[in-house]
Scaffold this active site. Structure first.
Site, PDB file in Angstrom:
ATOM      1  N   LEU A  91     -12.642 -59.811   9.077  1.00 14.08           N
ATOM      2  CA  LEU A  91     -12.633 -58.684   8.148  1.00 14.08           C
ATOM      3  C   LEU A  91     -11.265 -58.530   7.501  1.00 14.08           C
ATOM      4  O   LEU A  91     -11.168 -58.319   6.280  1.00 14.08           O
ATOM      5  CB  LEU A  91     -13.022 -57.389   8.873  1.00 14.08           C
ATOM      6  CG  LEU A  91     -13.032 -56.130   7.995  1.00 14.08           C
ATOM      7  CD1 LEU A  91     -14.061 -56.249   6.878  1.00 14.08           C
ATOM      8  CD2 LEU A  91     -13.297 -54.880   8.837  1.00 14.08           C
ATOM      9  N   LYS A  92     -10.223 -58.616   8.280  1.00 17.01           N
ATOM     10  CA  LYS A  92      -8.859 -58.514   7.746  1.00 17.01           C
ATOM     11  C   LYS A  92      -8.640 -59.541   6.636  1.00 17.01           C
ATOM     12  O   LYS A  92      -8.148 -59.203   5.548  1.00 17.01           O
ATOM     13  CB  LYS A  92      -7.852 -58.733   8.874  1.00 17.01           C
ATOM     14  CG  LYS A  92      -6.400 -58.863   8.422  1.00 17.01           C
ATOM     15  CD  LYS A  92      -5.507 -59.232   9.592  1.00 17.01           C
ATOM     16  CE  LYS A  92      -4.070 -59.471   9.132  1.00 17.01           C
ATOM     17  NZ  LYS A  92      -3.407 -58.245   8.645  1.00 17.01           N
TER      18      LYS A  92
ATOM     19  N   HIS B 207       2.144 -47.493   3.801  1.00 13.75           N
ATOM     20  CA  HIS B 207       0.768 -47.916   4.061  1.00 13.75           C
ATOM     21  C   HIS B 207      -0.012 -48.131   2.763  1.00 13.75           C
ATOM     22  O   HIS B 207      -1.184 -48.469   2.797  1.00 13.75           O
ATOM     23  CB  HIS B 207       0.053 -46.880   4.925  1.00 13.75           C
ATOM     24  CG  HIS B 207       0.717 -46.676   6.256  1.00 13.75           C
ATOM     25  ND1 HIS B 207       0.729 -47.647   7.230  1.00 13.75           N
ATOM     26  CD2 HIS B 207       1.409 -45.642   6.765  1.00 13.75           C
ATOM     27  CE1 HIS B 207       1.395 -47.203   8.283  1.00 13.75           C
ATOM     28  NE2 HIS B 207       1.823 -45.994   8.025  1.00 13.75           N
TER      29      HIS B 207
ATOM     30  N   GLU C  17       6.830 -39.505   9.413  1.00  7.77           N
ATOM     31  CA  GLU C  17       6.002 -39.856   8.260  1.00  7.77           C
ATOM     32  C   GLU C  17       5.521 -38.579   7.586  1.00  7.77           C
ATOM     33  O   GLU C  17       4.772 -37.809   8.167  1.00  7.77           O
ATOM     34  CB  GLU C  17       4.809 -40.701   8.706  1.00  7.77           C
ATOM     35  CG  GLU C  17       5.222 -42.016   9.362  1.00  7.77           C
ATOM     36  CD  GLU C  17       4.058 -42.965   9.564  1.00  7.77           C
ATOM     37  OE1 GLU C  17       3.185 -43.029   8.688  1.00  7.77           O
ATOM     38  OE2 GLU C  17       4.027 -43.639  10.592  1.00  7.77           O
TER      39      GLU C  17
ATOM     40  N   ASP D 189      12.024 -45.999  19.048  1.00 11.03           N
ATOM     41  CA  ASP D 189      10.806 -45.505  18.402  1.00 11.03           C
ATOM     42  C   ASP D 189       9.839 -44.920  19.422  1.00 11.03           C
ATOM     43  O   ASP D 189       9.487 -45.582  20.406  1.00 11.03           O
ATOM     44  CB  ASP D 189      10.095 -46.640  17.657  1.00 11.03           C
ATOM     45  CG  ASP D 189      10.826 -47.022  16.379  1.00 11.03           C
ATOM     46  OD1 ASP D 189      11.644 -46.224  15.908  1.00 11.03           O
ATOM     47  OD2 ASP D 189      10.569 -48.118  15.856  1.00 11.03           O
TER      48      ASP D 189
ATOM     49  N   CYS E  13       7.724 -45.597   7.454  1.00  8.62           N
ATOM     50  CA  CYS E  13       7.543 -46.457   8.620  1.00  8.62           C
ATOM     51  C   CYS E  13       8.163 -47.820   8.310  1.00  8.62           C
ATOM     52  O   CYS E  13       8.776 -47.997   7.254  1.00  8.62           O
ATOM     53  CB  CYS E  13       6.045 -46.572   8.942  1.00  8.62           C
ATOM     54  SG  CYS E  13       5.685 -47.077  10.635  1.00  8.62           S
TER      55      CYS E  13
ATOM     56  N   ILE F  44      13.262 -47.898   8.536  1.00 15.15           N
ATOM     57  CA  ILE F  44      12.769 -47.637   9.884  1.00 15.15           C
ATOM     58  C   ILE F  44      12.913 -48.846  10.803  1.00 15.15           C
ATOM     59  O   ILE F  44      12.885 -48.722  12.015  1.00 15.15           O
ATOM     60  CB  ILE F  44      11.298 -47.155   9.833  1.00 15.15           C
ATOM     61  CG1 ILE F  44      11.189 -45.907   8.954  1.00 15.15           C
ATOM     62  CG2 ILE F  44      10.756 -46.851  11.215  1.00 15.15           C
ATOM     63  CD1 ILE F  44      12.089 -44.761   9.403  1.00 15.15           C
TER      64      ILE F  44
ATOM     65  N   LYS G 207      -3.978 -40.081  13.484  1.00 14.58           N
ATOM     66  CA  LYS G 207      -4.598 -40.747  14.620  1.00 14.58           C
ATOM     67  C   LYS G 207      -5.967 -40.132  14.950  1.00 14.58           C
ATOM     68  O   LYS G 207      -6.162 -38.920  14.860  1.00 14.58           O
ATOM     69  CB  LYS G 207      -3.685 -40.652  15.849  1.00 14.58           C
ATOM     70  CG  LYS G 207      -2.337 -41.341  15.677  1.00 14.58           C
ATOM     71  CD  LYS G 207      -2.483 -42.837  15.557  1.00 14.58           C
ATOM     72  CE  LYS G 207      -1.153 -43.522  15.338  1.00 14.58           C
ATOM     73  NZ  LYS G 207      -0.305 -43.536  16.528  1.00 14.58           N
TER      74      LYS G 207
END
Length: 777
Positions: A18-19, A711, A682, A616, A743, A448, A116
């Site tokens: 899928l990626k 993102h 973020e 982190d 990020c 970051i 999340k």
């Protein structure tokens, strides 16, 4: 007959098909038709695999090209107005614009906010509820996937994100929003979906309501009850409500009282946590049996979020108890939740040693465990005696293995003193020392950690690991890349530099590979968001650091510049959260061992001349238990573990931390207690809304609110970034504010990163100029 059922299966494919398909489409290297065909192939494979394993209820509509919540948003026609949707069927371009943002064809829009999924490392796109939105069925995906499976001769159980969960996950965009009114608008669309599935011959539908894993007030419970009273179940169609990620506790009576035909409960959560009282499957089964009545009870006995082989004898005991009370036709066996959170197939792993491999089960093997448990519950233990024997032997082998325990590590963890958890001076005093030593401007710029990982870097790492590249050549390739990254940062005038992390495959895997007690799969990928997949390490034993892990690279990078070079580490809670963790001891015992290992690395970095060290803790909020009663113990432990890692340095060494998309209000006191000198967060997708928690708390330390959404492939303008910084300036002291992306940059390409960071530096300089003008006036 007790049925073997499944709530969901990994959609990425065993080799991340899928990626590859999605990213090819995004790059313009394949057509939409080819992307759709790739999705169809993955779904067919998954359905046939489950059918072959003996799963009676196979899920459909658990597939998404990006995110299942985004799929539900599109199905309900709740597309935010900025995407200029025409009101018809939601098309692929609109779908991906919502997921990633878009800058083409005259459209320049930001992506939807991402956060999340409960306490997992999966990210979902947060629905936005604008005033005047009118839900309507706007995709046919749910029906199409059901019919697609049926054409293959496979009857499926379609999966829907429940109306209560969907409504409570979303973010209202207007003050007069009321959950009950909104859910009442959603229900007619759900009724239309149920009717459409019934007409197509569906027998069961699965409605996922993980919201029942949360603390619900009386108003919230009442809202859910009223909403479900409006749900119209067509004749011949049965509804299974799936709850997961936590036991029902005080929500059980409400859940079992809703007008549905079956309830799924998670019997695996909290296993191995410090607060073991929360994990009481016997109590949960008893509670469910007392309330089930004539409903089907689906028992989530196979862990959908970890990779350890199931203790079949123990699980079968719970199932047998339910069968004795309800009968075989009223009990389902299932995973605790969707298997989305586990790797696809252990059979692909050829490099794990046989002992460790005998302790593990990935998603495909978990299907077999579900099926054998259902058979044992129906036909008796003798019918599965060989499977029970193998399971018992695996449990015994793991408990007795010499590789699990390290007495020196366990003794050190018991010998931690209060002094090891306290900085030498309070922040206000440290800040003066650091400002004098570092002499940074207002709005200091940094990143970051990671920079784009090109195919050449990835190939060099892979060749070195496979023995095709010698150590000297590998180190030269990495140093060449570090030089390139440092030179670029000099060129755009970034204030605090990073080395770009070319040697790192992943922010957790890299460290785990150098710590004892960890093991690694070749193909154990799980989806984090969209096309982003991670390969969590497996923590099977006590953790220690045999030798320095990052010092060589950070020291080399510092030698290439007169500017400050940040050392980059991953914190103990994030390593814990983003690994498959041993379940034979409390999680905090493992976290404490990791904290001591990272502490050693922090100390060695400082000795090597690194004056700024970022630890982190991207998953700090993610690890928060879903029930408030369990929060204090987790937060106290998490803060203590961070302080163990960071409190070994001098006042002049500046400690940074970074946290990913989170609702910080719940944990702001604990973030303050961590006592990091600087925290980066973020905030760009939320337009600085996430900063409010720090403002209300009067957070005294320094903050880097992200101004560049990494993102998304969008390149934000200087004006956009200045506007975000102006918002931050209104609520923070200028001396507190750092300027950075949201990020790390490893998933982006240089053609996006170069202009974006150039804009970021220019935005910081404009803010400094405004400050200077204001002071002069």
């Amino acid at each position: 007959m007790v049925l073997a059922t499944n709530l969901g299966f990994p959609r990425i494919g065993d080799m991340r098909q899928l990626k590859k398909a999605v990213e090819s489409y995004w790059k313009g290297q394949s057509t939409q038709a080819e992307l759709i065909a790739a999705g169809k192939e993955i779904r067919a494979h998954n359905w046939k695999l489950q059918q072959k394993a003996g799963i009676a209820h196979i899920p459909s509509n658990d597939f998404a090209f990006y995110d299942q919540i985004l799929n539900m948003t599109c199905a309900l026609g709740l597309v935010p107005s900025r995407y200029k949707w025409n009101g018809g069927t939601v098309d692929m371009d609109t779908y991906f614009a919502m997921a990633r943002g878009a800058q083409k064809g005259g459209l320049d829009v930001t992506a939807m906010e991402m956060t999340k999924w409960y306490d997992t490392n999966y990210h979902y796109l947060v629905p936005e509820f604008e005033e005047g939105m009118s839900p309507k069925l706007s995709t046919q995906t749910i029906f199409e996937q059901y019919e697609e499976a049926k054409a293959l001769g496979i009857e499926t159980r379609p999966v829907l994100i429940g109306p209560a969960t969907y409504a409570f996950l979303g973010k209202p965009q207007y003050e007069s929003f009321k959950h009950l009114e909104f859910i009442q608008k959603l229900i007619p669309v759900y009724n239309e979906i149920l009717e459409g599935l019934a007409q197509r011959g569906a027998k069961w539908v699965q409605i996922d309501e993980p919201v029942f894993s949360l603390d619900l007030c009386e108003i919230g419970q009442g809202t859910i009850k009223k909403a479900y009273d409006l749900l119209k179940k067509p004749a011949g169609l049965k509804i299974l409500m799936a709850t997961y990620f936590e036991s029902l506790r005080e929500n059980a009576e409400l859940t079992f009282g809703l007008p549905v035909d079956g309830i799924h409960i998670d019997l695996c959560r909290n296993s191995g946590r410090a607060n073991t009282t929360a994990n009481n499957p016997e109590k949960d089964v008893d509670q469910a049996l007392s309330l089930a009545g004539d409903k089907v009870l689906s028992l989530g006995v196979v862990d959908g979020r970890n990779i350890w082989k199931n203790d079949l004898s123990k699980s079968l005991t719970h199932i047998e108890k339910a069968v004795a009370k309800l009968g075989t036709d009223k009990v389902f066996v299932a995973g605790s939740c969707s298997l989305l959170h586990t790797p696809v197939d252990l059979a692909s792993e050829s490099k794990l040693d046989s002992e460790l491999k005998s302790w593990l089960a990935f998603a495909t093997q978990k299907l077999d465990e579900i099926a054998v448990l259902a058979k044992g519950a129906t036909e008796g233990r003798d019918a599965i005696s060989s499977a029970l024997k193998a399971s018992d032997e695996a449990q015994t082998s793991r408990k007795s293995s010499a590789r699990i325990h390290n007495k020196a590590v366990e003794e050190r963890a018991r010998s931690i003193t209060p002094e090891m958890k306290t900085r030498k001076s309070p922040f206000a005093q440290r800040q003066k020392v650091q400002h004098a030593a570092m002499n940074l401007p207002l709005y200091p710029t940094t990143s970051i950690g990671s920079f784009p990982q090109t195919p050449e870097i990835r190939k060099a790492r892979a060749d070195y690991k496979a023995g095709r590249l010698d150590e000297a050549s590998y180190k030269k390739a990495m140093k060449d890349e570090i030089n390139l990254v440092v030179d670029y940062q000099h060129k755009v005038d970034i204030d605090v530099l990073v080395h770009g992390e070319p040697e790192r495959n992943d922010m957790v895997e890299y460290f785990g590979e150098q710590l004892s007690g960890f093991a690694f799969s070749q193909y154990g990928w799980v989806q984090s968001y969209g096309s982003r997949c991670v390969k969590p390490p497996i923590i099977f034993g006590d953790v220690a650091r045999p030798e320095p892990m990052t010092v060589e690279w950070s020291k080399y990078a510092q030698e290439q510049t007169d500017k400050i070079m940040k050392g980059m580490l991953t914190g103990p809670i994030t390593i814990l959260q983003w690994s498959f963790v041993r379940d034979d001891q409390p999680r905090n015992d493992t976290a404490r061992q990791i904290a001591l290992a990272i502490r050693d690395e922090v100390s060695d970095l400082e000795k090597a001349g690194i004056r700024m060290i970022q630890i982190d803790e991207a998953a700090f909020r993610e690890g928060l238990p879903l029930r408030r009663a369990d929060w204090k113990e987790y937060l106290d432990n998490a803060v203590e573990n961070f302080r163990i890692t960071s409190c070994c340095v001098e006042d002049s060494t500046q400690i940074h931390t970074h946290m990913c998309y989170s609702e910080f209000n719940d944990v702001i006191d604990s973030i303050g207690a961590m006592d990091a000198d600087v925290i980066s967060i973020e905030t760009s997708r939320s337009q600085m809304e996430l900063l409010e928690a720090f403002v209300n708390y009067k957070y005294p330390n320094e903050i880097g609110p992200g101004v560049y959404d990494i993102h998304s492939p969008r390149v934000p303008s200087v004006e956009e970034m200045v506007n975000l910084l102006e918002k931050a300036k209104k609520v923070l002291n200028e001396r507190q504010i750092w300027v950075n992306p949201d990020c790390g940059l490893k998933t982006r390409g240089w053609k996006e990163v170069e202009p974006a960071l150039k804009h970021m530096v220019e935005a910081a300089k404009q803010m400094r100029a405004k400050s200077k003008e204001s002071a002069a006036a």
